[in-house]
Design an enzyme around this catalytic site. Structure first.
Site, mmCIF file in Angstrom:
data_model
loop_
_atom_site.group_PDB
_atom_site.id
_atom_site.type_symbol
_atom_site.label_atom_id
_atom_site.label_comp_id
_atom_site.label_asym_id
_atom_site.label_seq_id
_atom_site.Cartn_x
_atom_site.Cartn_y
_atom_site.Cartn_z
ATOM 1 N N GLY A 44 -11.560 24.321 -15.196
ATOM 2 C CA GLY A 44 -11.694 25.370 -16.196
ATOM 3 C C GLY A 44 -12.910 25.145 -17.062
ATOM 4 C CB ALA A 45 -16.104 26.399 -17.040
ATOM 5 C CB ALA A 47 -15.411 26.966 -25.864
ATOM 6 C CB ALA A 231 -15.303 23.614 -28.274
ATOM 7 C CE LYS A 281 -4.232 25.634 -32.812
ATOM 8 N NZ LYS A 281 -5.529 26.236 -32.424
#
Length: 458
Positions: A44-45, A47, A231, A281
């Site tokens: 998975g790419a 952020a 990130a 959250k």
């Protein structure tokens, strides 16, 4: 190797000898012999997945005879013209990035894309260090694989960087490639989100549980890493911290391996609860974004919302764990940073401004998956089950927990049922019948609300 500089301008943190010792220690623990590469792949790419892979590449990538760090993303995703133009501006504003691309003979394709003479692909630009969801933060060049089988079949450590809504599907496919596998991989999940299972009893399903169910990898080898961080700021070396949660066998050596001068990683044994809090959250961050936009960033209105949403989160944590006080700090810290700069709060703002609508889905161009949307549905549906009923503080009757969470209920009607406009979130704050948030916290603290079955415990 002290302070050696990468061509993208990033710097190896700390002492090179110490870094190699950490790598060697993890290699020994994984049973790697000399000449046998430690293979790490981020699946998975988005952020966070891209930044996580880039942090490892920056720290350990120069030990080419000891470790291989790669990232998988799906092929075929094109970069539209406006994004290509913006990317070109970013490249030319950063001399270090510009020089790197020229040295790699990669600059011309960005010129052609800027002029509309060429189509760029997301996996193509990722090799040059550009994440499609985070164009303004160039990363180091990454080794990109678009074939999932090639990426994972012999990986020693797999990082789950796909959203929680896609985790089950991706790891169902991965399981096909691991049927002949002898060694058991270690999996680190970065996903924040949950699913609700209502039959036979209501319970939460987390990404690490999805992974274990799909692949058969024992939970001892699956960990969760999360914390109050953004990130792009982590990659730009803003001071940050995170927790890696899971079995004692892996969490302590991995915390040591992942730790960097600007990125402190602690460890904790409570895997599932921290994972669930990471999803919770996101729910309230969307509402915070709505309130901020609707009140022109009114500090008073935002503080009123914060008081109510934190009281609801505290109430929910009392349902999920015997010792909710241990989660108060991490949960509030993660919530705070998400309200300040997270994509879920941004999404709430865009909904309130009318620039986005729930009908457009929860995968947003330039931002990726807004995981708070599915979490709203999962938490509300779960907490609406009559079997989880609690005593109403004033009406002397049993009610589903969701009835005591008016903000969660309102978000569900806005985002999932789509029967109310975003501005209606303010009505949840202005409702004259709403209890003082302090009363909700006192009620949670004074009653035995804990429901271990929610997390699959007996």
């Amino acid at each position: 190797m002290v302070g050696s500089v990468h061509v993208n301008g990033s710097v190896h943190g700390g002492n090179g000898t110490a870094t190699e010792e950490r790598l060697d220690e993890l290699r020994r623990l994984l049973g790697k012999s000399e000449g046998d590469l430690l293979k790490i792949v981020s699946v998975g790419a988005g952020a966070w997945g891209s930044v996580f892979a880039a942090l490892l590449q920056d720290a350990y990538g120069h030990f080419r005879d000891k470790v291989q760090i790669r990232i998988w993303r799906r092929p075929g995703r094109t970069v539209d013209r406006s994004t290509a133009e913006h990317l070109f501006e970013v490249i030319n504003s950063r001399e270090d990035v510009l020089r790197r691309l020229i040295r790699r003979c990669a600059y011309l394709k960005y010129v052609e894309a800027r002029l509309g003479d060429r189509t760029l692909y997301a996996d193509e630009i990722l090799k040059d260090g550009f994440c499609l969801n985070m164009i303004e933060t160039p990363l180091c060049p990454l080794k990109v694989v678009t074939n999932l089988q090639e990426a994972v079949w012999d990986a020693d450590i797999v990082v789950n960087g796909v959203p929680s809504t896609e985790t089950r599907e991706v790891f169902d496919e991965i399981s096909k490639y691991w049927k002949e596998r002898i060694s058991v991989p270690v999996i680190i999940s970065l996903a924040k989100g949950i699913e609700a299972s209502l039959d036979p009893i209501p319970r939460i399903i987390t990404p690490t549980q999805m992974i274990s169910s799909a692949t058969g990898v024992p939970t001892e080898n699956i960990l969760y890493l999360g914390g109050p961080n953004i990130a792009s700021e982590i990659y730009n070396k803003e001071y940050a911290n995170a927790r890696i949660c899971g079995s004692n066998k892996w969490r302590k050596p991995l915390a040591k391996f992942l730790r960097q001068p600007h990125f402190i990683v602690w460890d904790n044994s409570d895997l599932v609860t921290h994972e669930v809090m990471g999803g919770l959250k996101n729910v309230y961050a969307i509402g915070a974004g709505m309130v901020a936009a609707l009140t022109n960033e009114s500090a008073t209105s935002k503080s009123v919302y914060f008081a109510h949403c934190t009281s609801e989160m505290i109430f929910i944590t009392h349902l999920l764990t015997e010792q909710p006080e241990k989660l108060a700090g991490p949960l509030l810290a993660d919530t705070y940073v998400t309200l300040l700069k997270g994509r879920n709060a941004w999404y709430g703002q865009m909904l309130a401004k009318g620039e986005l609508s729930p009908d457009m889905g929860d995968s947003i161009k330039g931002k990726g998956m807004i995981q708070g949307v599915s979490a709203v549905g999962a938490f509300f549906e779960l907490l609406s089950q009559p079997s989880l009923s609690v005593q109403h503080p004033e009406e002397n009757k049993q009610v589903a927990p969701a009835e005591l969470c008016p903000i969660l209920k309102r978000l569900y009607r806005i985002l999932i049922k789509r029967e109310l406009p975003a501005r209606d979130i303010l009505q949840a704050l202005r409702d004259e019948t709403m209890n003082d948030p302090r009363e909700r916290i006192e009620m949670a603290q004074s009653h035995a609300f804990y429901r271990p079955s929610l997390l699959g415990k007996p």
